[in-house]
Scaffold this active site. Structure first.
Site, PDB file in Angstrom:
ATOM      1  N   SER A 243       0.840  -1.198   0.000  1.00 11.95           N
ATOM      2  CA  SER A 243       0.000   0.000   0.000  1.00 11.95           C
ATOM      3  C   SER A 243       0.868   1.238   0.000  1.00 11.95           C
ATOM      4  O   SER A 243       2.048   1.206   0.340  1.00 11.95           O
ATOM      5  CB  SER A 243      -0.879   0.013   1.255  1.00 11.95           C
ATOM      6  OG  SER A 243      -0.048   0.244   2.373  1.00 11.95           O
ATOM      7  N   LYS A 244       0.229   2.317  -0.384  1.00  8.79           N
ATOM      8  CA  LYS A 244       0.929   3.583  -0.498  1.00  8.79           C
ATOM      9  C   LYS A 244       1.470   4.054   0.855  1.00  8.79           C
ATOM     10  O   LYS A 244       2.465   4.761   0.912  1.00  8.79           O
ATOM     11  CB  LYS A 244      -0.042   4.618  -1.078  1.00  8.79           C
ATOM     12  CG  LYS A 244       0.678   5.781  -1.703  1.00  8.79           C
ATOM     13  CD  LYS A 244      -0.156   6.519  -2.707  1.00  8.79           C
ATOM     14  CE  LYS A 244       0.577   7.737  -3.206  1.00  8.79           C
ATOM     15  NZ  LYS A 244       1.828   7.454  -3.880  1.00  8.79           N
ATOM     16  N   ARG A 245       0.787   3.625   1.900  1.00  5.48           N
ATOM     17  CA  ARG A 245       1.207   4.071   3.220  1.00  5.48           C
ATOM     18  C   ARG A 245       2.656   3.689   3.531  1.00  5.48           C
ATOM     19  O   ARG A 245       3.340   4.369   4.267  1.00  5.48           O
ATOM     20  CB  ARG A 245       0.270   3.520   4.308  1.00  5.48           C
ATOM     21  CG  ARG A 245      -0.670   4.583   4.832  1.00  5.48           C
ATOM     22  CD  ARG A 245      -1.735   3.989   5.716  1.00  5.48           C
ATOM     23  NE  ARG A 245      -2.642   3.153   4.948  1.00  5.48           N
ATOM     24  CZ  ARG A 245      -2.895   1.881   5.229  1.00  5.48           C
ATOM     25  NH1 ARG A 245      -2.318   1.287   6.244  1.00  5.48           N
ATOM     26  NH2 ARG A 245      -3.739   1.201   4.492  1.00  5.48           N
ATOM     27  N   GLN A 246       3.108   2.591   2.954  1.00  3.70           N
ATOM     28  CA  GLN A 246       4.465   2.146   3.284  1.00  3.70           C
ATOM     29  C   GLN A 246       5.490   2.507   2.213  1.00  3.70           C
ATOM     30  O   GLN A 246       6.606   2.017   2.228  1.00  3.70           O
ATOM     31  CB  GLN A 246       4.463   0.640   3.529  1.00  3.70           C
ATOM     32  CG  GLN A 246       3.616   0.290   4.741  1.00  3.70           C
ATOM     33  CD  GLN A 246       4.011  -1.035   5.355  1.00  3.70           C
ATOM     34  OE1 GLN A 246       5.090  -1.532   5.144  1.00  3.70           O
ATOM     35  NE2 GLN A 246       3.106  -1.598   6.115  1.00  3.70           N
ATOM     36  N   GLY A 247       5.120   3.331   1.270  1.00  2.08           N
ATOM     37  CA  GLY A 247       6.110   3.728   0.261  1.00  2.08           C
ATOM     38  C   GLY A 247       5.444   3.965  -1.078  1.00  2.08           C
ATOM     39  O   GLY A 247       4.221   3.931  -1.187  1.00  2.08           O
TER      40      GLY A 247
END
Ligand code: GLU
Length: 474
Positions: A243-247
């Site tokens: 997911s975008k949250r992690q990169g």
């Protein structure tokens, strides 16, 4: 003939998972002398993003993945889907459903409360077709649903997973046409894969639960079912869904950061596949030869950015100065310290940092000292085992020596040799002389070696920088 397709929805940028899907479809088509088709699945108008199609096409082109046909846009093919759904209605494989959004929501809530699987209860399934037709004629709001068989199993053979079975009773009467008249993904994908003569469908695992619906639709129409392969999910290093949250997750993010397409493609090819040998570098051409969809894994593939960084570094190392300067140009251009006149110097300088950078975007910052000498404190000139007096003595002597080199002899090898001989003759320690020389030339605590920098700067600039250092320390 083998025909594969990449069928993204234009909801923003090309996701790295999408790149993998596109790549595998491309490789499979090419290794079989087949065709690779691009189809834009844009029937979900709520998720449509302006510019989304262009972004996908741009990212594919950047990655080197060329499509043979397309882009076909589903939103321009609505009459085709309507024609097909009419056939299904006529043959009693689909029906009009007039249930309101509130009823469906209530139903869902009740099912949830009872802890039973949620899904449509089939209320409109048995409305007399004549009556249903009249209600539609009268303008009543409706959708069209498929009549999923209520018993039995739907079975198919996945190229990666082998036999997969679904209980029909657990599969919903899928909406085929929404109340806005647009088809859902499920109808459009089946009709298009058939019309576009797709022989192999390769896509992410998240679509596998849709397969029983699709297979029933193929059966209703009496069409051949393409071969299917569902790729493992992409995971964050902590094994959660990528997911975008992690990169970063879009190809465009990686392009902008200065990853090379060859590195990203090589890295992405290994997300769920490996050649079974220790060969790690594959050009697109080699992948076409050696990729094998049946050897793709089933377990989630971890998206490890450190591995991508490693690939990028390795691909950067393979570039000549000229190539590196050329592809890094956009990053230099975006940096106001650099101007077009610097082009030649950039070409000479990139070699200084080639082995030290991870991405192209680091290059202008890393090389800034070549173009503008940073201001540095005089103490930086003093090596840890030396002192100011020693530096004040050695640097002017060194400058004198350097002045004796002709411009033709001003290169790394000759400088190293000449200075080495001088050091031995004088009995100066290497650190006491070369540390201040390096700092004088770079103005930095850490930098490439003094001889390399001197060669890039040239004689005049090197001597000017030494003079500045001398003025600081005396
Ligand atoms: N439009 C779907 C997506 O956005 C395509 C799924 C498929 O390949 O069938 O991924």
């Amino acid at each position: 003939m083998v025909r594969t397709r990449f069928a993204p929805s234009p909801t923003g940028f090309l996701h790295v998972g999408g790149l993998r899907t596109a790549l595998y479809n491309y490789l499979f088509a090419k290794q079989n002398g087949g065709k690779f088709v691009l189809r834009i699945e844009d029937t979900d108008r709520e998720r449509y993003v302006e510019g989304g199609v262009e972004n996908i096409i741009k990212s594919l082109a950047w990655s080197g993945i060329k499509f043979d046909e397309g882009p076909f846009e589903q939103s321009k093919r609505l009459d085709i889907y309507h024609r097909h759904v009419e056939q299904l209605i006529k043959e009693d494989h689909a029906y009009y459903c007039f249930c309101s959004a509130e009823r469906l929501e209530n139903l869902r809530q009740k099912q949830k409360d009872k802890k039973i699987p949620t899904g449509y209860d089939g209320l409109c399934r048995d409305i007399d077709p004549k009556e249903a037709g009249q209600r539609v004629q009268a303008g009543e709001r409706h959708v069209i649903r498929m009549k999923m068989p209520v018993s039995g199993e739907t079975v198919f053979n996945d190229l990666i997973r082998g036999e997969v079975r679904f209980k029909n009773e657990l599969v919903d009467d899928q909406v085929l046409i929404k109340s806005d008249g647009y088809p859902t993904y499920h109808l459009a994908v089946v009709v298009d894969d058939h019309e576009m003569k797709i022989t192999h469908i390769i896509r992410g695992e998240e679509w596998i639960s849709s397969v029983p619906k699709h297979i029933q639709l193929y059966n209703f129409f009496g069409w051949d079912i393409p071969q299917m392969a569902h790729l493992p999910l992409l995971l964050n290093p902590d094994k959660s869904k990528l997911s975008k949250r992690q990169g970063d997750v879009s190809v465009e993010d990686y392009r902008q950061k200065g990853y090379l397409p060859e590195a990203l493609v090589n890295f992405v090819a290994f997300l769920g596949w490996n050649p079974g040998t220790d060969k790690e570098f594959f050009s697109l051409k080699e992948l076409v030869k050696e990729f094998d969809i049946t050897k793709a894994g089933r377990a989630g593939a971890v998206f490890n950015v450190d591995k991508l960084d490693w690939y990028n570094k390795e691909y950067i190392k393979k570039l000549s100065d000229k190539e590196l300067a050329k592809i890094a140009e956009p990053w230099f251009n975006a940096n106001k310290e650099y101007s077009i006149e610097n082009k030649e110097l950039i070409e000479r300088a990139v070699g200084l940092e080639r082995e030290r950078i991870t991405t192209l975007s680091e290059l202008p910052g890393a090389l800034k000292f070549v173009f503008v000498l940073p201001d540095y404190p005089s103490d930086l000139l003093v090596w840890k085992k030396s002192n100011r007096q020693e530096v004040a003595k050695i640097l002017p002597e060194l400058a004198k020596l350097l002045n004796t080199f002709s411009v033709q002899a001003w290169n790394m090898g000759k400088l190293e040799q000449g200075i080495g001989e001088w050091l031995a003759e004088k009995g100066y320690s290497v650190g006491a002389a070369l540390w201040p020389m390096r700092v004088a030339l770079s103005g930095q605590q850490n930098s490439p070696g003094p001889f390399e920098i001197a060669e890039v700067l040239g004689k005049a600039e090197s001597l000017a920088r030494l003079d500045k250092a001398i003025a600081k320390i005396i």
